[in-house]
Write a protein that holds these residues in place. Structure first.
Motif, mmCIF file in Angstrom:
data_model
loop_
_atom_site.group_PDB
_atom_site.id
_atom_site.type_symbol
_atom_site.label_atom_id
_atom_site.label_comp_id
_atom_site.label_asym_id
_atom_site.label_seq_id
_atom_site.Cartn_x
_atom_site.Cartn_y
_atom_site.Cartn_z
ATOM 1 N N LEU A 175 0.769 -1.126 0.188
ATOM 2 C CA LEU A 175 0.009 0.001 -0.029
ATOM 3 C C LEU A 175 0.796 1.271 0.148
ATOM 4 C CD1 LEU A 175 -2.542 1.432 0.657
ATOM 5 C CD2 LEU A 175 -1.893 1.372 2.935
ATOM 6 N N ILE A 176 0.677 2.251 -0.870
ATOM 7 C CA ILE A 176 1.304 3.492 -0.991
ATOM 8 C C ILE A 176 0.462 4.389 0.335
ATOM 9 C CG2 ILE A 176 2.143 5.445 -2.229
ATOM 10 C CD1 ILE A 176 2.006 3.414 -4.812
ATOM 11 N N ILE A 206 4.424 13.038 -9.969
ATOM 12 C CA ILE A 206 3.697 12.369 -8.887
ATOM 13 C C ILE A 206 2.412 11.799 -8.949
ATOM 14 C CG2 ILE A 206 2.655 14.190 -7.793
ATOM 15 C CD1 ILE A 206 4.180 13.529 -5.090
ATOM 16 N N ARG A 207 1.967 12.260 -10.412
ATOM 17 C CA ARG A 207 0.677 11.794 -10.734
ATOM 18 C C ARG A 207 0.860 10.382 -10.929
ATOM 19 N NH1 ARG A 207 -2.335 16.276 -13.341
ATOM 20 N NH2 ARG A 207 -2.596 17.106 -11.311
ATOM 21 N N ASP A 208 1.947 9.608 -11.238
ATOM 22 C CA ASP A 208 2.123 8.222 -11.626
ATOM 23 C C ASP A 208 2.214 7.375 -10.201
ATOM 24 O OD1 ASP A 208 2.267 8.690 -14.250
ATOM 25 O OD2 ASP A 208 4.345 8.845 -14.103
ATOM 26 N N VAL A 209 2.308 8.126 -9.026
ATOM 27 C CA VAL A 209 2.296 7.348 -7.797
ATOM 28 C C VAL A 209 1.065 8.052 -7.211
ATOM 29 C CG1 VAL A 209 3.600 7.090 -5.844
ATOM 30 C CG2 VAL A 209 4.753 7.008 -8.399
ATOM 31 N N ARG A 210 0.088 7.332 -6.798
ATOM 32 C CA ARG A 210 -1.085 7.791 -6.207
ATOM 33 C C ARG A 210 -1.131 7.431 -4.756
ATOM 34 N NH1 ARG A 210 -4.955 8.922 -10.357
ATOM 35 N NH2 ARG A 210 -4.045 9.748 -12.174
ATOM 36 N N VAL A 211 -1.488 8.193 -3.859
ATOM 37 C CA VAL A 211 -1.734 7.803 -2.524
ATOM 38 C C VAL A 211 -2.704 6.883 -2.432
ATOM 39 C CG1 VAL A 211 -2.435 8.360 -0.310
ATOM 40 C CG2 VAL A 211 -0.642 9.773 -1.534
ATOM 41 N N ALA A 225 -8.149 -2.714 -1.117
ATOM 42 C CA ALA A 225 -9.301 -1.915 -1.155
ATOM 43 C C ALA A 225 -9.151 -0.333 -0.694
ATOM 44 C CB ALA A 225 -10.638 -2.530 -0.481
ATOM 45 N N GLY A 226 -10.028 0.384 -1.089
ATOM 46 C CA GLY A 226 -9.943 1.793 -0.493
ATOM 47 C C GLY A 226 -9.246 3.142 -1.268
ATOM 48 N N TYR A 227 -9.069 2.605 -2.328
ATOM 49 C CA TYR A 227 -8.306 3.807 -3.219
ATOM 50 C C TYR A 227 -9.337 4.457 -3.751
ATOM 51 C CZ TYR A 227 -6.250 6.065 -7.366
ATOM 52 O OH TYR A 227 -6.001 7.092 -8.268
#
Length: 550
Positions: free
Chosen positions: A196-197, A267-272, A287-289
């Motif tokens: 998870l990021i 940073i668009r390529d790495v989403r929280v 789940a949860g993104y």
């Protein structure tokens, strides 16, 4: 590392209850930092975070701890933002933990954000460790606050640990409690990788650094990995852990928290909230993104026209570290070229504005904040507009819907009257009131976001002498009788000053703007009329008198 000896936890608290100071003491007590390296609020690395006393970016740090039973444990502390604008980031940071240390100020008691973040933690099924902080203050009432925690939250008052993050009293008991009461991470290191990021930042040498919690499997240097939501595959430049500085390691396995240096340039390529999988693996994402949506919009214009490219570069750089900031170019007849920027909330907007002025030495003008409206035209076409200038001609509009928020206000009982008055004045819809104890009340309202973004929070604080605290979340889009108020200077429309308001308030708001402008516009050689108009109907007027012969 054996999984049963890992503990992942975060600290949740209302703003100013001593969360970052407690993190400092934990780092010191576990010997992660020597006394020489120590500085106040180590994890708050931005100047703004220190000044406002609030954590803005999440950060993670690994501590090595030898417990009283002689066993060696690895503790991962994930520090979360405390402000309501950053709720989504908090929820993803909580998803990376098994337990949460709930910090409550011994002088203030439980406040709005305490409860809001606590509910997020309970939704993530975390083990809650309640502590009462600041017991060294003369006005501390640890026993009353422990009882308040039991009454409000249902955690046993006997389990509440008294701590002073400033002096370090009770910190050793807290570390023992973390090891004893928080579960070790579940997750199978033999299964395919899922990580998870929970945050990211941009490094000019290593590209985007993703902060990750490995849920299942393991990730080794040289593995090709895949980001599920953005559908990007890369080979990481480096894996490592935070001690608090970045320290490279060869692999991260299930239960561990660390970072992945991706080498990606945006940073668009790495989403929280996104999931990292092994490239080519057929695993289900976590789940949860949710893609982050801005709620508040404002135009930013450079005061000097030639600074436009500098503003553009500065926004690009800020966006590298802050994926929730969106912007697009716009022009205004009065202000020239600038950008329409979207933010998570007013606090987020204030931070971006201050960072532009401070870190990039720019002088900028910000237009009044507005929200996103949904406009349905008579031909059935639906538009989403974030600026009053984009509103079509009133003749072709069938309906306009605006966002409403569900707000919770926690306040001492004596301020109920003034708080209800300022909230209903702003079209607030009363839902219910609940006495939390003899002196504290919870009020719930539905309120249009456009009424909140002006100065609702400041007014709430002033009528309650700073005691009331506020929490809010999006409720629904609702149709309303909304109109655009235009400001005309010398009979010319000034698009940057237009506002969208409810028809009932258009007269009052137009009059307020006109009288404010009259004070600020210098006298000319001719008379300058200032008018506020709804469509073609002028609702308020003032004249700036011409200069006479002296």
């Amino acid at each position: 590392m054996n999984q049963s000896h890992i503990r992942n936890f975060c600290i949740i608290a209302h703003i100013d209850h001593g969360k970052s100071t407690l993190a400092d003491r934990l780092l010191q007590a576990t010997g992660t930092l020597t006394d020489r390296e120590m500085q106040a609020q180590v994890l708050d690395s931005m100047d703004l975070e220190r000044e406002k006393g609030v954590t803005i970016k999440a950060s993670a740090v690994r501590m090595d701890y030898t417990a009283q039973d002689g066993e060696f444990y690895e503790l991962n502390l994930i520090d979360t933002p405390g402000h309501v604008d950053f709720t989504y980031e908090v929820s993803r940071a909580l998803a990376a933990c098994e337990g949460a240390v709930l910090v409550v100020d011994a002088t203030q008691g439980v406040e709005a954000q305490t409860l809001a973040n606590l509910y997020l933690a309970l939704e993530s099924d975390l083990e809650i460790l309640p502590i009462v902080n600041k017991i060294d203050l003369p006005s501390a009432r640890p026993d009353d606050v422990a009882q308040e925690i039991e009454d409000l939250i249902g955690l046993d008052a006997a389990d509440v640990l008294p701590v002073s993050a400033k002096t370090g009293a009770g910190v050793d008991d807290l570390l023992e409690a973390i090891v004893q009461r928080i579960e070790p991470p579940a997750g199978n290191p033999e299964q395919p990788l899922r990580a998870l990021i929970f945050d990211s930042h941009y490094d000019s040498y290593k590209g985007v650094i993703a902060y990750v919690r490995v849920i299942d499997g393991r990730i080794k240097k040289g593995d090709a990995i895949h980001f599920f939501a953005t559908d990007r595959s890369i080979e990481p430049l480096e894996l490592g852990v935070f001690k608090p500085g970045m320290k490279p390691v060869k692999q991260l396995s299930a239960g561990e928290v660390g970072y992945v240096a991706t080498g990606l340039k945006t940073i668009r390529d790495v989403r929280v909230g996104d999931t990292i999988l092994l490239a080519g693996a057929e695993s289900d994402p976590l789940a949860g993104y949710v893609p982050v949506k801005p709620m508040v919009f404002a135009g930013f214009y450079p005061t000097e026209a030639e600074d436009y490219t500098l503003l553009k570069d500065a926004l690009e750089k800020l966006q590298l570290n802050d994926a929730s900031l969106v912007y697009q170019p716009e022009t205004s007849q009065a202000l020239g070229f600038g950008f329409r920027c979207g933010f998570l909330g007013l606090f987020h907007m204030e931070i971006i504005q201050e960072r532009l002025e401070r870190e990039y030495n720019l002088n900028i003008l910000a237009t009044a904040p507005s929200v996103q409206y949904r406009v349905v035209k008579t031909n059935g076409e639906e538009l989403i507009i974030s600026s009053p200038a984009q509103l079509p001609d009133p003749g072709v509009i069938q309906s306009i819907a605006e966002p409403w928020m569900r707000i919770s206000i926690y306040t001492p009982a004596e301020y109920i009257g003034p708080i209800m008055e300022i909230t209903t004045k702003r079209r607030g819809e009363y839902l219910h009131m609940e006495y939390l104890d003899a002196t504290r009340v919870l009020l719930e309202y539905n309120l249009p976001l456009s009424e909140m973004v002006i100065d609702y929070y400041d007014q709430l604080k002033s009528v309650s002498r700073g005691y009331a605290s506020l929490d809010y979340h999006f409720h629904e889009y609702r149709e309303g009788d909304l109109v655009k108020v235009d400001i005309l200077l010398n009979k010319e429309k000034v698009d940057a000053l237009s506002i969208i308001v409810h028809r009932d308030q258009s007269f009052y708001r137009g009059q307020k703007l006109v009288s404010r402008l009259k004070k600020h516009i210098p006298r000319q050689m001719f008379e300058v009329p200032i008018q506020a108009a709804v469509g073609s109907k002028v609702i308020s007027r003032a004249n700036v008198k011409a200069l006479r012969k002296d």
